[in-house]
Motif scaffolding. Sequence first.
Motif, PDB file in Angstrom:
ATOM      1  N   ALA A 165       0.812  -1.216   0.000  1.00  0.00           N
ATOM      2  CA  ALA A 165       0.000   0.000   0.000  1.00  0.00           C
ATOM      3  C   ALA A 165       0.842   1.262   0.000  1.00  0.00           C
ATOM      4  CB  ALA A 165      -0.934  -0.001   1.222  1.00  0.00           C
ATOM      5  N   GLU A 166       1.945   1.266   0.738  1.00  0.00           N
ATOM      6  CA  GLU A 166       2.716   2.495   0.943  1.00  0.00           C
ATOM      7  C   GLU A 166       4.089   2.494   0.289  1.00  0.00           C
ATOM      8  OE1 GLU A 166       1.303   4.965   2.170  1.00  0.00           O
ATOM      9  OE2 GLU A 166      -0.394   4.149   3.297  1.00  0.00           O
ATOM     10  N   GLY A 167       4.569   1.324  -0.101  1.00  0.00           N
ATOM     11  CA  GLY A 167       5.929   1.248  -0.618  1.00  0.00           C
ATOM     12  C   GLY A 167       6.923   1.152   0.538  1.00  0.00           C
ATOM     13  N   ALA A 168       8.221   1.133   0.189  1.00  0.00           N
ATOM     14  CA  ALA A 168       9.266   0.938   1.193  1.00  0.00           C
ATOM     15  C   ALA A 168       9.602   2.204   1.959  1.00  0.00           C
ATOM     16  CB  ALA A 168      10.527   0.401   0.522  1.00  0.00           C
ATOM     17  N   VAL A 169       9.242   3.359   1.414  1.00  0.00           N
ATOM     18  CA  VAL A 169       9.615   4.634   2.034  1.00  0.00           C
ATOM     19  C   VAL A 169       8.413   5.178   2.797  1.00  0.00           C
ATOM     20  CG1 VAL A 169      10.562   6.933   1.651  1.00  0.00           C
ATOM     21  CG2 VAL A 169      11.252   5.046   0.172  1.00  0.00           C
ATOM     22  N   HIS A 170       8.326   4.824   4.061  1.00  0.00           N
ATOM     23  CA  HIS A 170       7.171   5.208   4.873  1.00  0.00           C
ATOM     24  C   HIS A 170       7.566   5.105   6.344  1.00  0.00           C
ATOM     25  CE1 HIS A 170       3.101   4.978   6.663  1.00  0.00           C
ATOM     26  NE2 HIS A 170       2.730   5.680   5.587  1.00  0.00           N
ATOM     27  N   PRO A 171       7.056   5.986   7.210  1.00  0.00           N
ATOM     28  CA  PRO A 171       7.452   5.933   8.629  1.00  0.00           C
ATOM     29  C   PRO A 171       7.075   4.622   9.299  1.00  0.00           C
ATOM     30  CG  PRO A 171       5.656   7.515   8.257  1.00  0.00           C
ATOM     31  CD  PRO A 171       6.196   7.153   6.936  1.00  0.00           C
ATOM     32  N   ASP A 172       5.929   4.041   8.927  1.00  0.00           N
ATOM     33  CA  ASP A 172       5.534   2.776   9.540  1.00  0.00           C
ATOM     34  C   ASP A 172       6.458   1.639   9.111  1.00  0.00           C
ATOM     35  OD1 ASP A 172       3.488   4.055  10.822  1.00  0.00           O
ATOM     36  OD2 ASP A 172       1.928   3.411   9.403  1.00  0.00           O
ATOM     37  N   VAL A 173       6.982   1.716   7.894  1.00  0.00           N
ATOM     38  CA  VAL A 173       7.938   0.706   7.435  1.00  0.00           C
ATOM     39  C   VAL A 173       9.225   0.802   8.252  1.00  0.00           C
ATOM     40  CG1 VAL A 173       9.368  -0.036   5.492  1.00  0.00           C
ATOM     41  CG2 VAL A 173       6.980   0.607   5.107  1.00  0.00           C
ATOM     42  N   ALA A 174       9.702   2.029   8.495  1.00  0.00           N
ATOM     43  CA  ALA A 174      10.892   2.202   9.320  1.00  0.00           C
ATOM     44  C   ALA A 174      10.675   1.633  10.723  1.00  0.00           C
ATOM     45  CB  ALA A 174      11.259   3.682   9.404  1.00  0.00           C
ATOM     46  N   ALA A 175       9.501   1.893  11.300  1.00  0.00           N
ATOM     47  CA  ALA A 175       9.201   1.388  12.642  1.00  0.00           C
ATOM     48  C   ALA A 175       9.206  -0.133  12.669  1.00  0.00           C
ATOM     49  CB  ALA A 175       7.851   1.925  13.102  1.00  0.00           C
ATOM     50  N   ARG A 176       8.521  -0.765  11.659  1.00  0.00           N
ATOM     51  CA  ARG A 176       8.461  -2.226  11.641  1.00  0.00           C
ATOM     52  C   ARG A 176       9.854  -2.827  11.386  1.00  0.00           C
ATOM     53  NH1 ARG A 176       4.044  -0.389  12.452  1.00  0.00           N
ATOM     54  NH2 ARG A 176       5.088  -0.269  14.459  1.00  0.00           N
ATOM     55  N   MET A 177      10.693  -2.156  10.593  1.00  0.00           N
ATOM     56  CA  MET A 177      12.056  -2.645  10.356  1.00  0.00           C
ATOM     57  C   MET A 177      12.851  -2.649  11.659  1.00  0.00           C
ATOM     58  SD  MET A 177      13.013  -0.698   6.759  1.00  0.00           S
ATOM     59  CE  MET A 177      14.754  -1.181   6.816  1.00  0.00           C
ATOM     60  N   ALA A 178      12.759  -1.551  12.425  1.00  0.00           N
ATOM     61  CA  ALA A 178      13.484  -1.470  13.693  1.00  0.00           C
ATOM     62  C   ALA A 178      12.997  -2.524  14.673  1.00  0.00           C
ATOM     63  CB  ALA A 178      13.338  -0.076  14.289  1.00  0.00           C
ATOM     64  N   GLU A 179      11.685  -2.707  14.746  1.00  0.00           N
ATOM     65  CA  GLU A 179      11.127  -3.707  15.659  1.00  0.00           C
ATOM     66  C   GLU A 179      11.483  -5.119  15.203  1.00  0.00           C
ATOM     67  OE1 GLU A 179       7.329  -0.782  16.648  1.00  0.00           O
ATOM     68  OE2 GLU A 179       7.088  -2.508  15.319  1.00  0.00           O
TER      69      GLU A 179
END
Length: 425
Positions: A327-341
């Motif tokens: 839905a959002e692609g790789a460049v998104h704040p929620d993607v960064a959050a899920r990557m860190a988690e």
Amino acid sequence: MRELKIELVAVGDELLVGDVENTNAGTLGRRLTAAGLRVSGVSTVGDGLDAMIDVLTQAVRRADAVIVSGGLGPTSDDRTREAIAAVAGVPLRRDPAIEDWLRRRYRGLNRTLTALGLQQADVPEGGRSLPNANGSAPGIAVVIGDVAVYAIPGPPHEMIAMTEEQVLPDLLRRAGEPPTRAQRQLLTASIGEGVIAAMLEPLEKELARDGAVEVAYLATAGQTRVKLTSATPGGAAEVDAAAARARELLGGCVYGEAGDTLAGVVLDLLRGRDATVAVAESLTGGLIAAELTSVPGASASVRGSVTAYATDLKGSVLGVDTDLLAAEGAVHPDVAARMAEGVRDVMSGTYGVATTGVAGPDPQDGKPVGTVYIAVAGPEGTIVLSLLFSGSRGRIREMTTVRALDLLRCVVAGLPAEQDPACTG
């Protein structure tokens, strides 16, 4: 006691066209200043003989000492010796001892010493060779009038060694006991130079009244150094007081002092809390992990890293929701959050750090170049920064690396993620 005016001259066409960055000037400037000497000018000149003679002639007229780096090698465009001899008005003479040393060195390396290679044994009449234990090109020391001129090799490791072992001791002898001025440097990250200056305006006003301490700001990508120097020899007490006041005004924005690195400070904080970190990188491609693991002893705190550059790997390796990615692609704040988690969970780290964004040259997922999301996940939850950087691809990646390390520092130390509303780097 005599204050010498020292000029630096860097030689090489590659420096003029930008093929090679002139780091020697900065290295020499810092080392000479730390020794109490003063650099009064810096010049860069190409390999053309006439241009070199002109620049050296002007430098000799202005300075008490001149240090020339580069142009001493075994090729046809290495003409520093010739230029110095022309400025001195003397011929070049071959040094038999250096010639013998060169022949033995080349034989030992199983290399052929050419006629051009032998020019490395030539010295302006009246001058002397400076042995080079780290390469084949000896340096030169010659006095032109009352001015000491030194020619040293361009490769940084050779330049540094020759400066420390031979040039600097000679300069200090010439200066007698050079005036030593106290100095402190405070290091900040993620804060613009102008913001730092505004925050320190009260200190600058206080210092202007007595003139005992000078303030300078040295900015690099994502970082600003605040340099406090006594205006006269000595002055340690005044500089220490100014540094304490600056720390009071800047608060947690200061991560260390001269000699510290941001990665080193972060690792010290982690070790002090018996904590670990895992890193997930897209935009930065491994730069954060490289910074952390460049510090000796990093293995005690760094669990590991994942460079998930491809979008599908963010899902399959780090557990980012595939519907979110679709839905959002790789460049998104929620993607960064899920990557860190995700990387925190996969590697059982106390903290997880992640970066995603657009370094350029083209937009991605509808986001402009310079869009960056950085996340840190830890025991207290997840923080995401949404940033917009400008500049080249390399600069965006460098700024992101600094900002990610500084965010991790703030989270581990219990500091606000943003030290000041304007401190956005």
